[in-house]
Design a protein around this motif. Structure first.
Motif, mmCIF file in Angstrom:
data_model
loop_
_atom_site.group_PDB
_atom_site.id
_atom_site.type_symbol
_atom_site.label_atom_id
_atom_site.label_comp_id
_atom_site.label_asym_id
_atom_site.label_seq_id
_atom_site.Cartn_x
_atom_site.Cartn_y
_atom_site.Cartn_z
ATOM 1 N N LEU A 1 0.690 -1.204 -0.004
ATOM 2 C CA LEU A 1 0.037 -0.026 -0.006
ATOM 3 C C LEU A 1 0.819 1.202 -0.104
ATOM 4 C CD1 LEU A 1 -3.090 -0.317 2.340
ATOM 5 C CD2 LEU A 1 -3.006 0.511 -0.110
ATOM 6 N N GLU A 2 1.992 1.016 0.688
ATOM 7 C CA GLU A 2 2.888 2.520 0.668
ATOM 8 C C GLU A 2 3.533 2.799 -0.497
ATOM 9 O OE1 GLU A 2 7.101 3.615 2.989
ATOM 10 O OE2 GLU A 2 6.631 1.561 2.515
ATOM 11 N N PHE A 3 3.825 1.616 -1.327
ATOM 12 C CA PHE A 3 4.180 1.971 -2.718
ATOM 13 C C PHE A 3 3.150 2.574 -3.588
ATOM 14 C CE2 PHE A 3 8.463 0.522 -2.157
ATOM 15 C CZ PHE A 3 9.201 1.082 -3.454
ATOM 16 N N GLU A 4 1.876 1.771 -3.579
ATOM 17 C CA GLU A 4 0.813 2.292 -4.294
ATOM 18 C C GLU A 4 0.340 3.468 -4.105
ATOM 19 O OE1 GLU A 4 -4.031 1.098 -4.229
ATOM 20 O OE2 GLU A 4 -2.575 -0.603 -4.051
ATOM 21 N N ARG A 5 0.528 4.067 -2.763
ATOM 22 C CA ARG A 5 0.168 5.429 -2.412
ATOM 23 C C ARG A 5 1.141 6.419 -2.779
ATOM 24 N NH1 ARG A 5 -1.862 3.598 3.359
ATOM 25 N NH2 ARG A 5 -4.147 3.470 3.300
ATOM 26 N N ASN A 6 2.439 6.156 -2.735
ATOM 27 C CA ASN A 6 3.373 6.976 -2.863
ATOM 28 C C ASN A 6 4.187 6.913 -4.031
ATOM 29 O OD1 ASN A 6 3.081 8.394 0.064
ATOM 30 N ND2 ASN A 6 3.138 6.255 0.398
ATOM 31 N N LYS A 7 3.703 6.238 -4.978
ATOM 32 C CA LYS A 7 4.622 5.886 -6.153
ATOM 33 C C LYS A 7 5.317 7.309 -6.997
ATOM 34 C CE LYS A 7 4.830 3.173 -10.538
ATOM 35 N NZ LYS A 7 4.150 2.562 -11.556
ATOM 36 N N ILE B 1 19.895 8.364 -1.068
ATOM 37 C CA ILE B 1 18.638 8.283 -0.872
ATOM 38 C C ILE B 1 18.609 6.910 -0.236
ATOM 39 C CG2 ILE B 1 16.084 8.071 -1.602
ATOM 40 C CD1 ILE B 1 17.102 10.788 -1.826
ATOM 41 N N VAL B 2 18.195 6.601 0.942
ATOM 42 C CA VAL B 2 18.013 5.387 1.650
ATOM 43 C C VAL B 2 16.341 4.950 1.209
ATOM 44 C CG1 VAL B 2 17.920 4.001 3.558
ATOM 45 C CG2 VAL B 2 19.648 5.746 3.388
ATOM 46 N N PRO B 3 16.149 3.695 0.487
ATOM 47 C CA PRO B 3 14.897 3.543 -0.006
ATOM 48 C C PRO B 3 13.965 3.045 1.214
ATOM 49 C CG PRO B 3 16.497 2.278 -0.933
ATOM 50 C CD PRO B 3 17.259 3.028 0.026
ATOM 51 N N PRO B 4 12.647 3.213 0.923
ATOM 52 C CA PRO B 4 11.649 2.863 2.320
ATOM 53 C C PRO B 4 12.070 1.383 2.407
ATOM 54 C CG PRO B 4 10.565 2.929 -0.084
ATOM 55 C CD PRO B 4 11.819 3.570 -0.176
ATOM 56 N N GLY B 5 11.439 1.216 3.858
ATOM 57 C CA GLY B 5 11.562 -0.187 4.247
ATOM 58 C C GLY B 5 12.774 -0.615 4.931
ATOM 59 N N SER B 6 13.903 0.461 5.083
ATOM 60 C CA SER B 6 15.146 0.467 5.649
ATOM 61 C C SER B 6 15.053 0.514 7.095
ATOM 62 C CB SER B 6 16.016 1.265 5.034
ATOM 63 O OG SER B 6 15.923 1.019 3.635
ATOM 64 N N GLY B 7 14.154 1.502 7.627
ATOM 65 C CA GLY B 7 13.865 1.846 9.142
ATOM 66 C C GLY B 7 13.910 3.100 9.068
ATOM 67 N N ILE B 8 13.948 3.659 10.383
ATOM 68 C CA ILE B 8 13.750 5.166 10.911
ATOM 69 C C ILE B 8 15.090 6.014 10.906
ATOM 70 C CG2 ILE B 8 13.180 6.591 12.901
ATOM 71 C CD1 ILE B 8 11.043 4.641 13.507
#
Length: 890
Positions: A146-152, A170-177
């Motif tokens: 859903l994150e990728f769908e919403r934020n593509k 750029i550190v991709p999503p899903g890597s942490g805070i």
């Protein structure tokens, strides 16, 4: 021209390699007595001294800190941080601005390729994921999809930026805070890559950038626009602060956690008053704290109001670098440099204690289990007092500690059905329990403690009610790694605390929807239901619109309150639940010992984990790798996009300076009270279906399920302008009811804030805002300044400002004025219905007295909160980014 301090440059040989460094000890006793945080500022000034941006006068002013300290002294110095860090909520607008600046430079006849980060800049995508799915085996996968769908669109834009701009990671999503990735991977402590050694330092576009202070790296949050200037090679102009020395002694008790410690410190420092100050920790108690403990304390720095909460580097710091898989060669260089520059701290040696402006003390043994709330992070309550405090809050009048529930409504029970079973909600029922945010997931002691507590609870047969929205959103992949290796993950899952994603989820407002039956029960019965989270923010309307009370707690207590199902429980005298045989179970009987936790931590948190996780962090998921981004130096704006839009900030810009702008015949758009946060000004949570932003999205054929959050749409000024002051808990004195509306004074109509601003704009009216104390506290959001600018607000008159927000207002060309001490809107009998004139002279000076006049014959003096000459320079250009564009043209 030679460097002014070339004679202070010396060589240092480590592992047969020669480095250069500036020998600061050559400056003598004045340097050695500086607080360690001041030593970092001093080194930066010496190394970057060019007698243009950083002058020899700056160097001398920092060296003479004992004489020049304090905002009241008004001694201005320049600071050039070594790097910049961003997260995606604040980072997307920064990259949007960079792209727009390239267009502006091109349109004004310059070279757009000059717009690039000059110093290293890292952006970690961590604020986009939402807890839509929980307590399901594939919840994480569903949430990430859903994150990728919403934020593509946003992710595509960022991937373009990673290619188009030099010196940006750029550190991709899903890597942490962002802050935990910074702590575990990005932080250098000492820069060792070139031939010159110097301390790591940074600014970030998130107020909790201060977390890195726990590792001995000096850093704090700034507005996005100020960070952009640093990225473009500018220094930060700052007033030399006072430094409060916070002395820690003793040892934490058996049941106290790092969270309890930080909530205690937060309340204590709020009471002392440290806004605008540095806090530097010292004393033998510091050696008792792990780097994760220190990072937890530093992370909450914005909540106690200081600029930084700094722990100098000691042997524990070096050991942490080894634990997190930094190379032994680099650690050797770091240690050698710190010893040579007298920046390596021994907290057990009082002879190393520097001079401080003032000193506060805390005995760690005095810390007791605590939570904080129901509406502010610095309102700490001991767990033993939590039940009584909540019951008092229910009947107190509306305020930070009150809900104004009438006595006849205190015992309301609301029955509802969930998964074909009936349950009951009442005041104090917990409906959200989240182990979330960098504040605690950086700390293995409380995370493993929570896992061991969960295991003990499951072993005796305790459960969490299925309707409670439970979630675990770790700060990095390392957390999941050691939870799994320690064997506690199955118990966490059984209680509902399974990993639902990596990112700042519930704490930022990305808690996702509650079941409709629960929402109906809460709204129909006007219930004060609760969220409990291991985060750092619990402001009104932030966590979820239907949790009016929100409490910060350690991960262990999050689980405890989830099992209990209510906040109004006294764990000392009431059982948390019943075991398999129906016998009462008390919390103390399942609470893991400190020794148990430390043993498991030592066995499971090892360098190999960090090596495994961070070896692949820049690669990203398959979805990220397959994402196609545009090519080229100029971004091809899609005019139909509702996520990324070329902002209007530079559309009418010319090469000529606009100069100082006064305010004439202005109406008051908003008349607000104390502690108006950036969440009130520019919400990051969900977009309400009856809001101005929702109507705009509907006009673009976007359905409510795809509205996403304000935070995710920060790259579109049309959304963000409509979302300004759109918080449902906004209290505006111009209208009777709480909500995101205001009075259009000429017509007497009550309108959405955006619609009222549009009406004033059509009438050619300028606007101001009148506010109370601590205006703009909370997260460092540039849109909290950009939004008011787009609404047409020319000036703000406040009793006091949060540091970053004041800077952001200046950066956007908005004039910050401050009531004189002892005066405010009430004492001056202002109603907000007046028409205001504010004359700012072209030759104005920092902190000058400025008279404000009204059409009702009320006039009063204010302080012009242009704190430095640089603030005035930025305002003359119309803002900091306009200044940078003209500079690039030159």
């Amino acid at each position: 021209m030679s460097h002014p301090f070339e004679n202070f440059k010396k060589t240092l040989t480590v592992n047969n390699k020669q480095y250069f460094y500036f020998d600061l000890s050559s400056f003598g006793p004045q340097y050695e007595l500086l607080p360690f945080s001041m030593k970092v500022l001093f080194e930066s000034a010496v190394r970057n001294c060019d007698n243009f941006q950083v002058t020899e006068y700056d160097v001398q002013n920092i060296l003479k800190w004992t004489k020049n300290q304090g905002i009241d002294k008004g001694v201005e110095v320049a600071f050039k941080p070594a790097r910049v860090i961003l997260q995606d909520f604040t980072g997307v607008p920064a990259v949007v601005d960079f792209a727009a600046m390239r267009d502006a430079v091109k349109n004004l006849g310059g070279d757009p390729n000059k717009i690039n980060p000059v110093c290293p800049s890292d952006l970690v995508i961590d604020h986009s994921i939402q807890a839509d799915f929980v307590r399901e085996a594939d919840a994480q996968e569903k949430n990430e999809n859903l994150e990728f769908e919403r934020n593509k669109e946003r992710f595509t834009f960022l991937k373009w930026g990673a290619k188009a701009f030099k010196n940006m990671l750029i550190v991709p999503p899903g890597s942490g805070i962002v802050h935990q990735v910074n702590l575990e991977y990005l932080a250098r402590v000492v820069f060792t890559d070139g031939d010159t050694l110097y301390p790591d330092s940074l600014v970030g576009t998130d107020s909790h950038t201060t977390m890195i202070n726990g590792l001995g790296v000096l850093g704090w949050g700034v507005g996005g626009i100020e960070a952009e200037a640093v990225m473009l090679g500018q220094g930060i102009s700052m007033l030399l602060p006072k430094v409060l020395g916070y002395k820690l002694t003793g040892t934490l008790g058996q049941y106290a956690t790092s969270t309890d410690l930080v909530l205690t410190i937060t309340k204590h420092l709020r009471q002392i008053g440290v806004v605008g100050k540095f806090v530097e920790f010292f004393g033998p108690g510091v050696t008792q704290l792990s780097i994760a403990d220190r990072a937890t304390i530093s992370n909450m720095c914005p909540e106690y109001g200081a600029t930084v909460g700094y722990f100098p580097v000691d042997q524990n710091t070096l050991s942490y670098l080894q634990q997190t898989n930094r190379s032994s060669d680099k650690i050797a260089v770091i240690k050698a440099y710190l010893v040579a520059s007298k920046m390596l701290r021994n907290f057990d040696d009082p002879s190393q204690d520097p001079l401080f402006s003032e000193i506060a003390n805390l005995d760690l043994a005095d810390v007791v289990p605590s939570i904080s709330g129901p509406k502010r992070p610095h309102d700490r309550i001991s767990v033993s007092e939590a039940k009584r405090d909540f019951q008092t809050c229910l009947t107190n009048k509306i305020g930070f500690k009150g809900f104004n529930i009438s006595p006849d409504k205190l015992d309301v029970n609301a029955e509802f059905e969930f998964n074909n079973k009936k349950y009951v909600l009442k005041h104090g029922s917990v409906v959200i329990a989240a182990i979330t945010s960098c504040t605690n997931t950086s700390n293995p002691s409380v995370m493993l403690g929570a896992g061991l507590l969960a295991k003990n609870a499951v072993d005796v047969g305790l459960t969490v009610a299925p309707y409670i929205k439970t979630s675990l959103s770790p700060g990095s992949g390392v957390v999941t790694y050691y939870l799994r290796e320690s064997g506690v993950m199955p118990a966490l899952k059984e209680l509902g605390f399974d990993t639902v994603g990596f990112g700042c989820m519930t704490c930022i407002g990305n808690s996702g929807p509650l079941p409709e039956a629960i929402v109906n029960a809460i709204e129909t019965n006007d219930l004060v239901c609760c969220g409990v989270l291991s985060g750092n923010r619990n402001f009104e309307g932030r966590i979820h619109p239907n949790t009016r009370a929100n409490y910060l707690a350690s991960p262990l207590l999050v689980i405890a309150y989830a099992i209990a199902g209510r906040i109004d429980i006294d764990f000392e005298t009431e059982p948390i639940g019943n075991d398999k045989n129906g016998k009462p179970v008390f919390l103390k009987s399942i609470w893991p010992s400190r020794q148990q936790i430390q043993t498991v931590e030592k066995q499971t948190v090892i360098p190999a984990m960090f090596q495994s996780v961070y070896a692949r962090i820049e690669k990203g998921s398959n979805a990220w790798q397959n994402l196609q981004a545009p090519e080229g130096q100029l971004y091809p704006w899609d005019t139909s996009s509702t996520y990324i839009k070329n902002p209007p900030f530079f559309s009418s810009m010319t090469k000529t300076l606009p100069g100082i702008q006064s305010v004439n015949d202005a109406h008051v758009l908003l008349f607000l009270g104390d502690s108006v946060t950036t969440d009130h000004i520019s919400p990051a949570g969900s977009i309400a279906r009856n809001s101005a932003a929702a109507r705009y999205l509907a006009s673009k054929n976007i359905t409510p399920k795809d509205f996403n959050s304000y935070g995710s749409r920060r790259g579109n000024d049309d959304i963000m302008a409509r979302g300004t002051f759109a918080n449902i808990r906004l209290v505006n004195k111009l209208i009777k009811n709480t909500g995101p509306k205001t009075l259009h004074i000429p017509s007497g109509q009550e309108l959405d804030v955006f619609d009222a601003a549009q009406a004033y704009a059509k009438e050619g009216r300028q606007l101001i805002a009148i506010v109370g104390k601590d205006y703009g506290s909370g997260s460092s959001r540039d849109w909290a300044a950009k939004g008011p600018f787009l609404l047409g607000i020319k000036a703000v008159i406040a009793e006091s400002y949060e540091r970053i927000h004041r800077s952001n207002l200046v950066g956007m060309g908005i004039i910050p004025l401050q009531f004189k001490s002892g005066e405010n809107a009430s004492t001056l009998h202002l109603t907000g219905h007046e028409i205001y004139n504010i004359n700012i002279p072209q030759d104005c000076k920092p902190l000058q007295n400025i008279e404000v006049t009204t059409n009702t014959c009320i006039s009063f003096n204010t302080i012009l909160r242009f704190d430095t000459e640089v603030d005035i320079l930025y305002h003359k250009h119309g803002g900091i980014l306009n200044y940078m564009i003209r500079k690039m043209l030159d």
